[in-house]
Design a protein around this motif. Structure first.
Motif, PDB file in Angstrom:
ATOM      1  N   PRO A   1       0.668  -1.019  -0.186  1.00  0.00           N
ATOM      2  CA  PRO A   1      -0.049  -0.071  -0.237  1.00  0.00           C
ATOM      3  C   PRO A   1       1.119   1.824   0.031  1.00  0.00           C
ATOM      4  CG  PRO A   1       0.216  -0.870   2.345  1.00  0.00           C
ATOM      5  CD  PRO A   1       1.208  -1.804   1.364  1.00  0.00           C
ATOM      6  N   PRO A   2       1.474   2.143  -0.438  1.00  0.00           N
ATOM      7  CA  PRO A   2       1.600   3.076  -1.062  1.00  0.00           C
ATOM      8  C   PRO A   2       1.125   4.731  -0.250  1.00  0.00           C
ATOM      9  CG  PRO A   2       0.850   3.211  -3.080  1.00  0.00           C
ATOM     10  CD  PRO A   2      -0.156   1.990  -2.214  1.00  0.00           C
TER      11      PRO A   2
ATOM     12  N   ASN B   1       9.787   3.972   3.490  1.00  0.00           N
ATOM     13  CA  ASN B   1       9.857   2.642   3.198  1.00  0.00           C
ATOM     14  C   ASN B   1       8.414   2.122   3.545  1.00  0.00           C
ATOM     15  OD1 ASN B   1      11.080   0.238   1.913  1.00  0.00           O
ATOM     16  ND2 ASN B   1      12.620   0.296   2.744  1.00  0.00           N
ATOM     17  N   ALA B   2       8.577   0.872   4.087  1.00  0.00           N
ATOM     18  CA  ALA B   2       7.726   0.630   5.085  1.00  0.00           C
ATOM     19  C   ALA B   2       6.541   1.568   5.469  1.00  0.00           C
ATOM     20  CB  ALA B   2       7.432  -1.172   6.063  1.00  0.00           C
ATOM     21  N   SER B   3       7.108   2.793   6.442  1.00  0.00           N
ATOM     22  CA  SER B   3       7.094   3.096   7.218  1.00  0.00           C
ATOM     23  C   SER B   3       7.360   4.492   7.468  1.00  0.00           C
ATOM     24  CB  SER B   3       7.308   3.072   9.029  1.00  0.00           C
ATOM     25  OG  SER B   3       8.172   2.684   8.747  1.00  0.00           O
ATOM     26  N   PRO B   4       7.455   6.097   7.910  1.00  0.00           N
ATOM     27  CA  PRO B   4       7.953   7.238   7.519  1.00  0.00           C
ATOM     28  C   PRO B   4       9.091   6.926   8.372  1.00  0.00           C
ATOM     29  CG  PRO B   4       5.781   7.311   8.266  1.00  0.00           C
ATOM     30  CD  PRO B   4       6.048   5.765   8.576  1.00  0.00           C
TER      31      PRO B   4
ATOM     32  N   ALA C   1      13.925   8.470  -7.183  1.00  0.00           N
ATOM     33  CA  ALA C   1      12.805   7.243  -6.976  1.00  0.00           C
ATOM     34  C   ALA C   1      11.473   7.884  -6.171  1.00  0.00           C
ATOM     35  CB  ALA C   1      13.759   5.900  -6.109  1.00  0.00           C
ATOM     36  N   PRO C   2      10.518   8.635  -6.207  1.00  0.00           N
ATOM     37  CA  PRO C   2       9.808   9.128  -5.838  1.00  0.00           C
ATOM     38  C   PRO C   2       9.497   8.333  -4.597  1.00  0.00           C
ATOM     39  CG  PRO C   2       9.046   9.536  -7.697  1.00  0.00           C
ATOM     40  CD  PRO C   2      11.105   8.765  -7.718  1.00  0.00           C
ATOM     41  N   ARG C   3       8.608   6.925  -5.141  1.00  0.00           N
ATOM     42  CA  ARG C   3       8.163   6.118  -4.363  1.00  0.00           C
ATOM     43  C   ARG C   3       8.449   6.039  -3.059  1.00  0.00           C
ATOM     44  NH1 ARG C   3       7.974   0.987  -7.621  1.00  0.00           N
ATOM     45  NH2 ARG C   3       6.782  -0.047  -5.725  1.00  0.00           N
ATOM     46  N   PHE C   4      10.315   6.216  -3.036  1.00  0.00           N
ATOM     47  CA  PHE C   4      10.588   5.740  -1.886  1.00  0.00           C
ATOM     48  C   PHE C   4      10.989   7.714  -0.620  1.00  0.00           C
ATOM     49  CE2 PHE C   4      10.873   2.585  -4.752  1.00  0.00           C
ATOM     50  CZ  PHE C   4      10.924   1.470  -3.802  1.00  0.00           C
TER      51      PHE C   4
END
Length: 656
Positions: free
Chosen positions: A201-202, A519-522, A562-565
């Motif tokens: 979940p992004p 990543n998984a959390s901020p 890599a804006p997803r991260f």
């Protein structure tokens, strides 16, 4: 040699207390034992809800012969990654560098000086698929320790030197429009989300895109959010009976979940769905926000008022057993309603034994019938063995939940959410915070403080939760607590303008980690940027504003490539680009407070309370003719006071 985990406060470590492995907790004493025996250290890192951690434990750590070999040739240390994210971060970096990927369980072999020389993740009991067995790995490394000691010591030193040198982030500037374009290129136009399977979940990326839409009017950003939120909530990753999201979807269509449920995921997603509802008023957004909040209150809340870390993926050793249904089970429970539900929820035998998770790809044509059936199935499911619950309270993740519940409580007019957020905030303040030293401890369990010191994310996520509560309650104690914690953050976590994940007075590790990746959390750095931006808006302090800018710059290179991260960092950058706005509400007006939280850009600093409230933004903000008034400001320069909610709504409406 005796297994020492029975004394631990970590539920994950206590799961291994009966292993024949002579486990030690992470400590100087354990490494001293390795030096005295002249043996390497086997470091096993995992967490309570981890499916493959359970598999490796059952196959190898419960096996007498494997345990005996470990005990003879190694000192074995077990670490809960949720309790010691600093240890996890260091050796995960080493694992990724050595084998190109990471994961849990993480299996790392160290010298007695804590330097890693061999890394892996899950090792099977028996060789398969080209993988060596765990016993083969142990035997090879024990032999190498005796015959190739110089090489092993050299590997460990080089890993520490190289990775330690790579840790320092490169400062830069943000281009949020470019980030949105890169995300569009990575967007799945068919099934939504970003990238390929597995899909996580992004939440932080969606938060950024919503703020970007709010500031720029980008229809494309909003469309990516709407499609992703819709698909996630209607698929198998979302619990259609009781709310709450699983950790991720194994496939690209959001059908097959990895069943563990994490507090941080659900807190972040509650915030996203609440914000999505404020932007477009989609009824799905409100429904999922309310159901996710109820999941937090019903299934993760602890007797002390905090929120537990996770629900396990497994029940009685079988992943997902609690959640799945066969057509026959549905017919037994529902009778004539079963075929309607089988069709509605796509029960087609996704898993072994013909079972399926329930999906809700379309809204039911008879909502009342569906609600009645949901209640029946929830009741039936309550008789099944319940997944294990990791009931330790993590300060950072409770901070995320406090923020999300407070916002949702005000926006959705659910005062019980705000009340629950305050209970959690008091638990962290009263149990985790050492009022003599100012140190925040990371975990507690059963109201008893754990031994692990808080890391950067604990201070900053909890501080932001307190500042969010300030806007909802007008209680000055939350402002004072947040300011005290953020002052300590500057003292302990910043050196030469750079943020570190561990405090200056914390245990010294082989290198001091600093990772700005969301990543998984901020990341703690992104959370620092957010909390200091809020505090600067409430105080007008240049010191806090500078601290926010320094934190944000650390994530700029990641956001550019890599804006997803870098989702949370990008969201904070959007808040700053939008002003940031400040809203002071003098007097008691739930309507003005709700309007401010609903209509203002997410991230706006809001304070509400009596005119004498000792928060600098409130200075000189008086009632108007005895009526509550809202002051909309930027850098303490305020527009004319507003007393009517509809006027405040117009004032906050985005300009065309």
């Amino acid at each position: 040699m005796v297994n020492e985990l029975g004394r631990s406060t970590s539920p994950y470590l206590r799961q291994h207390a009966e292993n024949p492995v002579a486990w030690r907790e992470w400590s100087d004493k354990a490494f001293q034992e390795a030096r005295e025996r002249d043996v390497p250290v086997f470091l096993s890192v995992g967490y309570s809800a981890c499916h493959w951690c359970h598999v490796m434990a059952h196959e190898s750590f419960e096996d007498e012969a494997t345990a005996a070999y470990l005990n003879e040739h190694f000192v074995s240390i077990k670490v809960d990654r949720e309790e010691r994210p600093d240890v996890d971060a260091i050796y995960m970096a080493a694992t990724v560098a050595m084998i190109g990927q990471g994961g849990w369980p993480m299996s790392v072999f160290l010298t007695p000086d804590a330097e890693p020389f061999f890394c892996g993740t899950y090792f099977p009991k028996d060789p398969r698929g080209g993988m060596a067995s765990f016993r083969q790995v142990l035997e090879s490394l024990a032999d190498a320790w005796q015959t190739k000691r110089d090489q092993i010591d050299g590997i460990g030193r080089r890993v520490v030197e190289q990775l330690g040198a790579q840790q320092r982030p490169v400062p830069g500037e943000f281009d949020t429009a470019k980030a949105a374009q890169l995300l569009r290129a990575d967007f799945d136009p068919v099934d939504a989300g970003f990238g390929r399977a597995p899909k996580f979940p992004p939440s932080m990326v969606l938060d950024f895109l919503l703020r970007h839409h709010r500031r720029t009017g980008s229809a494309d950003a909003l469309a990516m959010v709407a499609q992703t939120c819709d698909r996630m909530a209607r698929g198998g990753m979302y619990d259609q009976l009781a709310g709450g999201f699983a950790r991720y979807s194994v496939d690209g269509q959001w059908v097959v979940p990895h069943f563990e449920k994490m507090l941080y995921d659900n807190a972040l997603l509650l915030d996203v769905y609440t914000q999505w509802w404020t932007v477009g008023g989609d009824p799905l957004a409100r429904r999922v926000a309310e159901e996710t909040a109820e999941f937090l209150l019903t299934e993760l809340r602890t007797p002390e008022g905090g929120f537990a870390s996770a629900l396990d993926a497994d029940t009685e050793g079988e992943e997902g057993k609690y959640y799945v249904w066969t057509p026959e089970q549905l017919r037994d429970e529902l009778g004539d309603d079963a075929d309607w539900v089988i069709d509605l929820c796509d029960v087609t035998g996704t898993f072994e034994h013909g079972s399926s998770v329930l999906q809700l790809r379309v809204d039911p044509d008879d909502p009342e019938r569906w609600q009645r059936i949901r209640a029946t199935l929830r009741q039936a499911r309550s008789h099944r063995p319940y997944p294990g619950r990791d009931d330790k309270v993590v300060a950072a993740w409770n901070g995320l939940a406090i923020t999300a519940l407070t916002r949702a409580g005000i926006v959705l007019d659910k005062p019980e959410y705000v009340e629950a957020a305050e209970h959690a905030a008091r638990l962290v303040r009263d149990v985790h915070l050492d009022h003599d030293t100012g140190r925040l401890h990371r975990t507690s369990r059963d109201g008893i403080r754990g031994t692990a010191h808080g890391v950067l994310e604990d201070y900053t996520a909890y501080a932001q939760g307190c500042l969010t509560l300030l806007g909802a309650t007008g209680n000055i104690e939350w402002f004072e607590t947040a300011e005290r914690l953020l002052d300590r953050t500057l003292e302990q976590f910043v050196a030469d303008g750079s943020y570190f994940d561990t405090a200056a007075d914390a245990e010294e590790l082989v290198w001091r980690p600093q990772d700005p990746t969301d990543n998984a959390s901020p990341s703690g750095v992104s959370l620092a940027a957010e909390a200091f931006t809020t505090l600067a808006s409430l105080t007008g302090s240049v010191r806090y504003e500078t601290a926010a800018q320094q934190a944000l710059q650390a994530s700029a290179t990641i956001a550019d490539r890599a804006p997803r991260f870098a989702g949370r960092a990008l969201a904070v950058a959007e808040t700053i680009a939008a002003g940031p706005l400040e809203i002071a509400i003098a007097g008691d007006s739930p309507e003005l407070r709700r309007t401010a939280l609903t209509e203002a850009p997410w991230g706006t600093a809001i304070v509400a309370g009596g005119p004498g409230l000792a928060v600098p933004l409130m200075a000189g903000r008086d009632l108007v003719d005895g009526r509550a008034a809202a002051y909309v400001c930027q850098k303490f320069t305020c527009r004319l006071p507003i007393v009517l909610p509809e006027d405040l709504r117009r004032e906050l409406k985005p300009q065309a």
